[in-house]
Design an enzyme around this catalytic site. Structure first.
Site, PDB file in Angstrom:
ATOM      1  CG  ASP A  22     120.278 -52.042 -64.072  1.00 34.41           C
ATOM      2  OD1 ASP A  22     120.962 -52.705 -64.868  1.00 34.41           O
ATOM      3  OD2 ASP A  22     119.057 -52.206 -63.919  1.00 34.41           O
ATOM      4  CE  LYS A  47     112.306 -58.407 -66.340  1.00 36.84           C
ATOM      5  NZ  LYS A  47     113.182 -57.974 -67.404  1.00 36.84           N
ATOM      6  CG  ASP A  98     119.185 -55.522 -62.007  1.00 34.77           C
ATOM      7  OD1 ASP A  98     118.790 -54.614 -61.254  1.00 34.77           O
ATOM      8  OD2 ASP A  98     118.836 -55.610 -63.188  1.00 34.77           O
TER       9      ASP A  98
HETATM   10  N1  GDD Z   1     117.832 -45.963 -73.394  1.00 35.27           N
HETATM   11  C1  GDD Z   1     116.975 -46.716 -72.716  1.00 35.27           C
HETATM   12  N2  GDD Z   1     115.635 -46.591 -72.985  1.00 35.27           N
HETATM   13  N3  GDD Z   1     117.437 -47.536 -71.739  1.00 35.27           N
HETATM   14  C2  GDD Z   1     116.536 -48.277 -71.060  1.00 35.27           C
HETATM   15  C3  GDD Z   1     115.146 -48.209 -71.282  1.00 35.27           C
HETATM   16  C4  GDD Z   1     114.666 -47.297 -72.312  1.00 35.27           C
HETATM   17  O1  GDD Z   1     113.463 -47.150 -72.584  1.00 35.27           O
HETATM   18  N4  GDD Z   1     114.523 -49.061 -70.416  1.00 35.27           N
HETATM   19  C5  GDD Z   1     115.503 -49.620 -69.678  1.00 35.27           C
HETATM   20  N5  GDD Z   1     116.720 -49.144 -70.043  1.00 35.27           N
HETATM   21  C6  GDD Z   1     118.035 -49.518 -69.505  1.00 35.27           C
HETATM   22  C7  GDD Z   1     118.090 -49.569 -67.979  1.00 35.27           C
HETATM   23  O2  GDD Z   1     118.646 -48.371 -67.451  1.00 35.27           O
HETATM   24  C8  GDD Z   1     119.030 -50.731 -67.700  1.00 35.27           C
HETATM   25  O3  GDD Z   1     120.380 -50.304 -67.671  1.00 35.27           O
HETATM   26  C9  GDD Z   1     118.865 -51.629 -68.915  1.00 35.27           C
HETATM   27  O4  GDD Z   1     118.292 -50.826 -69.936  1.00 35.27           O
HETATM   28  C10 GDD Z   1     117.953 -52.816 -68.626  1.00 35.27           C
HETATM   29  O5  GDD Z   1     116.692 -52.323 -68.190  1.00 35.27           O
HETATM   30  P1  GDD Z   1     116.022 -52.812 -66.831  1.00 35.27           P
HETATM   31  O6  GDD Z   1     114.702 -52.155 -66.753  1.00 35.27           O
HETATM   32  O7  GDD Z   1     116.952 -52.661 -65.690  1.00 35.27           O
HETATM   33  O8  GDD Z   1     115.788 -54.334 -67.199  1.00 35.27           O
HETATM   34  P2  GDD Z   1     115.791 -55.610 -66.264  1.00 35.27           P
HETATM   35  O9  GDD Z   1     116.763 -55.479 -65.162  1.00 35.27           O
HETATM   36  O10 GDD Z   1     114.376 -55.903 -65.900  1.00 35.27           O
HETATM   37  O11 GDD Z   1     116.273 -56.768 -67.304  1.00 35.27           O
HETATM   38  C11 GDD Z   1     117.457 -56.598 -68.074  1.00 35.27           C
HETATM   39  O12 GDD Z   1     118.624 -56.789 -67.284  1.00 35.27           O
HETATM   40  C12 GDD Z   1     118.768 -58.121 -66.697  1.00 35.27           C
HETATM   41  C13 GDD Z   1     120.055 -58.150 -65.927  1.00 35.27           C
HETATM   42  O13 GDD Z   1     120.038 -57.210 -64.919  1.00 35.27           O
HETATM   43  C14 GDD Z   1     117.441 -57.624 -69.225  1.00 35.27           C
HETATM   44  O14 GDD Z   1     118.519 -57.306 -70.072  1.00 35.27           O
HETATM   45  C15 GDD Z   1     117.561 -59.048 -68.716  1.00 35.27           C
HETATM   46  O15 GDD Z   1     117.667 -59.960 -69.808  1.00 35.27           O
HETATM   47  C16 GDD Z   1     118.783 -59.189 -67.822  1.00 35.27           C
HETATM   48  O16 GDD Z   1     118.844 -60.506 -67.269  1.00 35.27           O
HETATM   49 MG    MG Z   2     117.864 -53.945 -64.346  1.00 41.37          MG
END
Ligand code: GDD
Ligand code: MG
Length: 324
Positions: free
Chosen positions: A104, A155, A213
């Site tokens: 994403d 976070k 993001d």
């Molecule tokens: N297979 C799988 N299973 N993928 C998952 C799951 C799950 O249960 N949950 C989330 N994802 C995927 C999402 O589609 C996304 O591509 C990625 O893992 C990160 O999940 P997000 O839910 O978007 O996390 P975030 O945006 O709060 O935080 C993450 O991304 C940030 C940057 O955008 C973390 O990696 C942070 O450290 C980072 O800064």
């Molecule tokens: Mg994300």
């Protein structure tokens, strides 16, 4: 080298669109978000493994009918396993090292250069880092003078953030990182695994340019704008017979004769924008119909949405088949 892409998650902040379309398949600047992420991979990647969960079958069907440059395999989870659990579940046969991508994010990062930096410095991982003002929604890294990550906090409260350099969701990891993940249960890679790997050497790959993001409506539209500005918008200009500034990414089979367009619009396949209507800074998904003299601004319209003649739509997110 292979690439493992995390494609689970419910896309809750993009509901109601994500009730039927997974976040990764929402088209921005002319193609699904996931395909912009994959564009970052070097040509010589051997295989892309998608760790899927929510709407796994929809994603699998899409990548089969819209092939990319590399062989793609999807590995679904029966129930959400989190980022680490998803990596473990899909990690069999991974290369050493491998690319790990969130699905994403959009970025100007050079993953070839990141891979080279990883090979030169060694260690178990290299994470792409981008500097932001507000670190609260992200994982935040502290770095020493050599670029080695000395602390990683997912976070954090603002007062606990060790820097403003955040995990951009693009990394190279050795298989050691996969071995560190316990099997068979949900695991947050960022909270439970990354901090423990730091003693083995994890480096930051800082980049500048653009990053976002695309997980909320505002940020998705912002990501679309950034991609257009970076010239990553695919077919540009405005649709045949339409007028206005654009840029508009017109996917196959959409029609807009006599309509006008402001900047940063995607028209997915089968969209109709009737004469006298105006669309700016928006995403119109498959088979959306905007009737005569209607206006759509700063909005994300799911498949088959209908906007009635003369209606003014501003900052709306509408799900499949809605009428406005
Ligand atoms: N297979 C799988 N299973 N993928 C998952 C799951 C799950 O249960 N949950 C989330 N994802 C995927 C999402 O589609 C996304 O591509 C990625 O893992 C990160 O999940 P997000 O839910 O978007 O996390 P975030 O945006 O709060 O935080 C993450 O991304 C940030 C940057 O955008 C973390 O990696 C942070 O450290 C980072 O800064
Ligand atoms: Mg994300």
């Amino acid at each position: 080298m292979k690439a493992l892409v995390l494609v689970g998650g419910f896309g809750t902040r993009l509901r109601p669109v994500t009730y039927t379309v997974p976040k990764q398949l929402i088209p921005i600047a002319g193609k699904p978000l996931l395909y912009h992420v994959l564009d970052l991979l070097p040509d010589d990647v051997e295989e892309v493994v998608l760790a899927t969960g929510y709407k796994a079958d929809v994603i699998d069907g899409y990548v089969r009918t819209h092939p990319v440059r590399w062989p793609v395999r999807t590995v679904p989870e029966a129930e959400p396993l989190g980022t680490g659990g998803g990596m473990k579940n899909a990690g069999d046969g991974m290369s050493d090292p491998f690319f790990l991508l969130n699905s994403d994010v959009i970025a100007s990062a050079d993953l070839e250069a990141m891979r080279t930096a990883h090979a030169a410095r060694g260690g178990v991982g290299t994470m792409a880092l981008f500097e932001v003002e507000d670190t609260r929604p992200y994982g935040v890294a502290a770095l020493d003078a050599q670029g080695r990550i000395t602390a990683f906090v997912e976070k954090p409260e603002p007062e606990d953030a060790p820097s403003r350099w955040i995990n951009a969701g693009l990394a190279v990891w050795s298989r050691t990182a996969l071995d560190a993940i316990p099997p068979g249960r949900p695991v947050s890679f960022e909270r439970e695994i990354v901090p423990g790997l730091l003693t083995q050497g994890v480096y930051g790959y800082r980049f500048t340019g653009y990053w976002d993001d695309a997980g909320t409506p505002d940020r998705l539209l912002n990501a679309q704008r950034l991609l257009f500005e970076a010239g990553r918008g695919g077919k540009l200009g405005i649709p045949r017979g339409a007028f206005g500034t654009g840029p508009v990414a017109t996917m196959d089979g959409s029609r807009a004769a006599g309509a006008s367009f402001g900047p940063n619009v995607t028209l997915a396949p089968g969209v109709t924008v009737e004469a006298g209507a105006h669309v700016a800074n928006s995403i119109l998904m498959d088979d959306v119909r905007v009737e005569r003299d209607a206006t759509v601004t700063d909005s994300i319209l799911g498949p088959r949405v209908r906007v009635r003649a003369g209606h003014r739509l501003v900052r709306q997110v509408l799900g499949d088949g809605a009428e406005a």
